[in-house]
Design an enzyme around this catalytic site. Structure first.
Site, mmCIF file in Angstrom:
data_model
loop_
_atom_site.group_PDB
_atom_site.id
_atom_site.type_symbol
_atom_site.label_atom_id
_atom_site.label_comp_id
_atom_site.label_asym_id
_atom_site.label_seq_id
_atom_site.Cartn_x
_atom_site.Cartn_y
_atom_site.Cartn_z
ATOM 1 C CB ALA A 43 -0.888 0.004 1.241
ATOM 2 C CE LYS A 44 3.500 6.482 -3.978
ATOM 3 N NZ LYS A 44 4.851 6.013 -3.715
ATOM 4 C CB CYS A 45 0.051 3.707 3.905
ATOM 5 S SG CYS A 45 1.131 2.418 4.513
ATOM 6 C CE1 TYR A 48 7.496 5.946 -0.283
ATOM 7 C CE2 TYR A 48 5.410 5.232 0.628
ATOM 8 C CZ TYR A 48 6.292 5.288 -0.423
ATOM 9 O OH TYR A 48 5.984 4.670 -1.607
#
Ligand code: COI
Length: 365
Positions: A203-205, A209
């Protein structure tokens, strides 16, 4: 209209946009993520109403209650994509539907509502249209769009929020890495991993990062530009970097990239590189690559090149690999020919300087 696949956007132009001369100065060397345009998109979501109140308005701070759920449990996702001045005229985007679809799957993983893909695409078009003067014309420049969504409900219980805010901001950018497209020196972290099986790696959560930052700091302390994460179970095979997928080029011209087992981001650039390489007759294998195989292959000449890829980084060569056991160069440590050929092909398609055999480019204006 509310809750449907299409929303009417209320357009409220910024009454005090940046003056043309100041904008021109900012566009000379924008770097990455430092300069922002005059507007933003906002759309609200409430469980009982669906998506509503879609606006394009002056970019401004977002008032937030200190109990907004995102500030406590990090229910947040984002995307990154670029708009370009096409060589033949007009403004284009690269595969925005793929970002729209990934935004939906990231939302599902984070127990958030799905933003209809058409609304996502419309939001980008509206922002690009109103901020078109911010798209850099210099070679290598583009307007980076950052759509994101977070839990805005004022509530401290641990459960999916019932209210969200979706926002898009835009930033004129040049190269992602401070040294441009010079070969990277990367650090293979013995300490930190990015995502475990069953976790949020695909998931790009924001949390993925956030957790990479200390590993990037560790990399920097070893004189490296970025970090290579190993798989969280055996700490043996390459997963991905802080915000980029990784490819290896072998001596027979084939490519290897880690498989999508749920711990790495299904990169749109990754998928585009695979398609471009296969079109050129190269074999692309999705399989695990251990650091031992990478090191031995670099020494024997079996692994000729390696590169990082992502929307922000495009395709950036990896020249030197540092591990706690020592370092090794990939190829001659420079920018490999296959890496640079793929990079040029991708950029040419993105900028409309080459034929678009896959129908990836969307004309926006
Ligand atoms: C992108 O490549 O667009 C990303 O979101 C990654 C981030 C490291 C900038």
């Amino acid at each position: 209209m509310s809750g449907g696949d299409k929303l009417d956007f209320e357009i409220r132009p910024n009454p005090a946009p940046v003056a043309a001369a100041e904008r021109a100065a900012l566009l000379v060397d924008p770097g990455f993520g430092r300069v922002f345009t005059d507007h933003m998109v906002t759309i609200r979501y409430a469980e009982e109403k669906g998506w509503y109140d879609a606006r394009v308005e002056a970019r401004a701070p977002i008032p937030m209650d200190p109990a907004a759920a995102v500030l406590h449990y990090a229910q947040e996702i984002f995307e990154g994509l670029k708009a370009y001045h096409a060589v033949g005229g007009g403004v284009t985007m690269f595969r925005p539907e793929a970002n729209a679809a990934r935004f939906v799957s990231s939302a599902a993983r984070m127990a958030m509502p799905a933003l209809p893909e058409q609304v996502f695409l419309d939001s980008l078009r509206h922002l690009i249209e109103i901020d078109r003067d911010w798209i850099p014309t210099a070679e290598g420049g583009s307007l980076y769009l950052r759509p994101f969504m977070f839990a805005s409900e004022v509530f401290l219980g641990v459960r999916p929020a019932k209210e969200y805010l979706y926002v898009v901001i835009a930033s004129p950018v040049g190269a992602y890495f401070a040294r441009g497209v010079q070969p990277l020196t990367v650090w293979v972290s013995p300490t930190y991993t990015r995502a475990a099986p069953g976790g949020t790696g695909a998931a790009k959560c924001g949390g993925n990062y956030a957790s990479s930052l200390i590993a990037k700091a560790e990399a920097a302390a070893h004189g490296c530009d970025d970090v290579v994460f190993l798989d969280a179970v055996e700490r043996r095979t390459v997963d991905e970097m802080s915000g980029m997928n990784v490819f290896f080029v072998l001596d027979d011209g084939s490519l290897v990239t880690p498989p999508l087992t749920g711990t790495i981001l299904p990169g749109i650039t990754r998928e585009s590189v695979r398609a471009l390489a296969e079109r050129a007759g190269r074999t692309v294998t999705e399989r695990a690559m251990s650091v031992d195989e990478w090191r031995d292959g670099a020494a024997s000449g079996r692994v000729r090149e390696a590169f990082a890829c992502g929307t922000a980084a495009v395709i950036t060569p990896i020249g030197l690999v540092r591990t706690p056991d020592g370092e090794f160069t990939v190829g001659d440590g420079g920018s490999g020919p296959v890496t640079m050929e793929l990079r040029q092909q991708l950029i040419d398609i993105q900028r409309g300087a080459a034929e678009d055999p896959f129908g990836w480019v969307r004309r926006i204006l």
